[in-house]
Enzyme design. Structure first.
Site, PDB file in Angstrom:
ATOM      1  N   HIS A 244     -23.138  82.428  45.947  1.00 47.71           N
ATOM      2  CA  HIS A 244     -23.442  83.003  44.867  1.00 47.71           C
ATOM      3  C   HIS A 244     -24.891  83.190  44.830  1.00 47.71           C
ATOM      4  CE1 HIS A 244     -23.885  82.717  40.324  1.00 47.71           C
ATOM      5  NE2 HIS A 244     -24.942  82.763  40.583  1.00 47.71           N
ATOM      6  N   GLU A 245     -25.690  82.313  45.648  1.00 46.29           N
ATOM      7  CA  GLU A 245     -27.160  82.663  45.521  1.00 46.29           C
ATOM      8  C   GLU A 245     -27.489  83.811  46.521  1.00 46.29           C
ATOM      9  OE1 GLU A 245     -28.833  81.464  43.267  1.00 46.29           O
ATOM     10  OE2 GLU A 245     -27.544  79.806  42.525  1.00 46.29           O
TER      11      GLU A 245
HETATM   12 NI    NI Z   1     -26.661  82.948  39.665  1.00 46.69          NI
END
Ligand code: NI
Length: 164
Positions: A130-131
């Site tokens: 996600h990051e």
């Molecule tokens: Ni985020």
């Protein structure tokens, strides 16, 4: 230490491709400290520098009491798929089920500049993926169905108009 403003979608800075970090200097150290402070204040598990308006390939993650400072990461291998609920500090109050690789092999540098090479699975792999997406201007809504994505986009745009 300073708590930074977290940019909220549809802020266009969230869509910018971030650049590699080349200097491990005092500025980087301060940015990392401020990002921890910001992440804890926002009660997130991960925060990417573009979310605080800094277009650099830097991420902080804390999961199960372990802190990870992730610089210039690259996912070199992915395996399997897993679906789970996800949120994002740039989308307050929005949680959606997102499909991600079940296992990733990632290389990156830590805050000292040392090279790390790790195979990660489970929820931590999800947070990393996600990051790392944030560093390329990719957001979790990009991984939803077009209908769901457009629904969230409209909702967030309405809220943004209400704020201004
Ligand atoms: Ni985020």
């Amino acid at each position: 230490m300073a708590v930074l403003d977290v940019l909220i979608y549809p802020n266009s800075a969230l869509r910018v491709e971030a650049s590699e970090i080349i200097d491990w200097d005092g500025g980087l150290k301060k940015l990392i400290t401020d990002m921890w402070e910001t992440m804890y204040t926002s009660k997130g598990v991960g925060l990417a520098a573009p979310q605080v308006g800094v277009s650099k390939r830097l991420i902080v993650i804390e999961y199960e009491g372990e802190r990870h400072v992730v610089i210039n990461p690259r996912i070199i291998e992915e395996e399997g798929f897993e679906r789970a609920d996800e949120g994002c500090l740039s989308f307050p109050g929005i949680y959606e089920s997102v499909e991600r690789p079940a296992k990733i092999h990632v290389i990156y540098r830590d805050e000292t500049g040392s090279q790390r090479d790790e195979v990660i699975d489970g929820f931590l792999a999800r947070v990393f993926a996600h990051e790392i997406d944030h560093l390329s201007g990719r957001l979790f809504i990009d991984r939803l169905s077009p209908l769901k994505k457009s629904f969230i986009r409209q909702k967030m745009e309405r809220q943004a108009n209400g704020r201004s």
